[in-house]
Design an enzyme around this catalytic site. Sequence first.
Site, PDB file in Angstrom:
ATOM      1  N   ARG A 249     -27.268  40.528 -48.678  1.00 22.88           N
ATOM      2  CA  ARG A 249     -27.396  39.110 -48.269  1.00 22.88           C
ATOM      3  C   ARG A 249     -27.308  38.863 -46.685  1.00 22.88           C
ATOM      4  NH1 ARG A 249     -24.451  33.712 -50.897  1.00 22.88           N
ATOM      5  NH2 ARG A 249     -26.302  32.554 -51.117  1.00 22.88           N
TER       6      ARG A 249
ATOM      7  N   GLY B 180     -24.382  37.965 -44.310  1.00 22.49           N
ATOM      8  CA  GLY B 180     -23.115  37.904 -45.209  1.00 22.49           C
ATOM      9  C   GLY B 180     -22.136  39.048 -44.526  1.00 22.49           C
TER      10      GLY B 180
ATOM     11  N   ASP C 149     -25.824  46.928 -53.251  1.00 29.16           N
ATOM     12  CA  ASP C 149     -25.960  45.738 -53.768  1.00 29.16           C
ATOM     13  C   ASP C 149     -26.518  45.556 -55.192  1.00 29.16           C
ATOM     14  OD1 ASP C 149     -25.312  42.961 -51.729  1.00 29.16           O
ATOM     15  OD2 ASP C 149     -26.436  42.568 -53.769  1.00 29.16           O
TER      16      ASP C 149
ATOM     17  N   ASP D 197     -24.041  47.748 -59.937  1.00 28.73           N
ATOM     18  CA  ASP D 197     -23.249  46.667 -60.283  1.00 28.73           C
ATOM     19  C   ASP D 197     -21.774  47.386 -59.855  1.00 28.73           C
ATOM     20  OD1 ASP D 197     -21.371  44.930 -61.279  1.00 28.73           O
ATOM     21  OD2 ASP D 197     -22.717  44.801 -63.104  1.00 28.73           O
ATOM     22  N   VAL D 198     -20.831  46.614 -59.018  1.00 27.56           N
ATOM     23  CA  VAL D 198     -19.768  47.271 -58.743  1.00 27.56           C
ATOM     24  C   VAL D 198     -18.821  47.448 -60.007  1.00 27.56           C
ATOM     25  CG1 VAL D 198     -19.847  47.237 -56.372  1.00 27.56           C
ATOM     26  CG2 VAL D 198     -18.884  45.212 -57.609  1.00 27.56           C
TER      27      VAL D 198
ATOM     28  N   SER E 226      -8.526  37.876 -49.120  1.00 28.14           N
ATOM     29  CA  SER E 226      -8.717  36.638 -48.494  1.00 28.14           C
ATOM     30  C   SER E 226      -7.385  35.858 -48.491  1.00 28.14           C
ATOM     31  CB  SER E 226      -9.619  35.877 -49.808  1.00 28.14           C
ATOM     32  OG  SER E 226      -9.821  34.374 -49.612  1.00 28.14           O
TER      33      SER E 226
ATOM     34  N   TYR F 292      -9.802  32.925 -58.147  1.00 30.62           N
ATOM     35  CA  TYR F 292     -10.169  33.715 -56.951  1.00 30.62           C
ATOM     36  C   TYR F 292      -9.049  34.131 -56.119  1.00 30.62           C
ATOM     37  CZ  TYR F 292     -12.718  34.928 -52.584  1.00 30.62           C
ATOM     38  OH  TYR F 292     -13.320  35.413 -51.215  1.00 30.62           O
TER      39      TYR F 292
ATOM     40  N   THR G 236     -20.874  31.737 -43.719  1.00 32.72           N
ATOM     41  CA  THR G 236     -21.913  32.606 -44.356  1.00 32.72           C
ATOM     42  C   THR G 236     -22.406  31.743 -45.218  1.00 32.72           C
ATOM     43  OG1 THR G 236     -20.339  33.551 -45.787  1.00 32.72           O
ATOM     44  CG2 THR G 236     -20.236  34.641 -43.939  1.00 32.72           C
TER      45      THR G 236
END
Length: 278
Positions: free
Chosen positions: A18, A21, A41, A80-81, A164, A180, A215
Amino acid sequence: MGSQELTGKVALVTGAARRGGIGRTTALLLADLGADIACLDVARPPEHAPEHGVGSPGELAELVAEIEAKGRRAIAVTADVTNGAQVNEAVDRTVVELGSLDLCCAMAGGVGYGNGIAPLLSLDEPSWNWVIDVNLKGTWLTAAAAGRAMVAAGRGGRIVTIASSAALVGTNGNTGMGVYAAAKAGVITLTQNLAAELGPHGINVNAVSPGMIGTQASAPVREQFERSGRTDAVIGSIPLRRFGEAEEIASIVAFLCGDGASYITGDAINATGGKVLG
């Protein structure tokens, strides 16, 4: 730049596509420092939240071309992770096509309105599963696959994860970011345990915990601040009085990948403009 010289290194960067990003910015900076890059990605939104913003196949191809224009090698990996087989294949491709895997930057993650930002009592199960899977499970699958490759090669390595400030006790309150926060708290604990397990193999594992970064991914949250008239209050709560930039997070990741961070492992570096202290 000497302590960050990465010439001859190969990096796998997830969540890379992205524009603007953290993943894409990290991939470009590592290339500037001399690394060859496997750009990974998923390049499609989740089925349960088709409006959720993600990178596209075109952006992934564009990134590879941009890195190659810098004189570095790059490959595009659509994976796909949250899928262990795809992650293992991505690591294998990186080693075969680029010759090694020295640096792993597990940047893939996310949350959004309609896809995880909601009070926990009303959060739908598909959103819970996706946020936990892409942020926590995906980080584990990526770091574990990279770690196995690094152990097998016997040359050490660096793994950097993205946590985060939302994960830190007392930073949330009624924000709707509960799932999250739980996922990113798990990333910090995962990072610490990986550091303990992989340290004897000369592999450093660290996390970066960003605050609000400007972002595309955070745009819906910042727009909500604007609509509710909270922007000034939010910025006023940050000692540096501004949101961060993707380049600032990428610089920390690059530092953790370089020789200057050779004795740092198991840490989670806060990058919040002072909103989180310590």
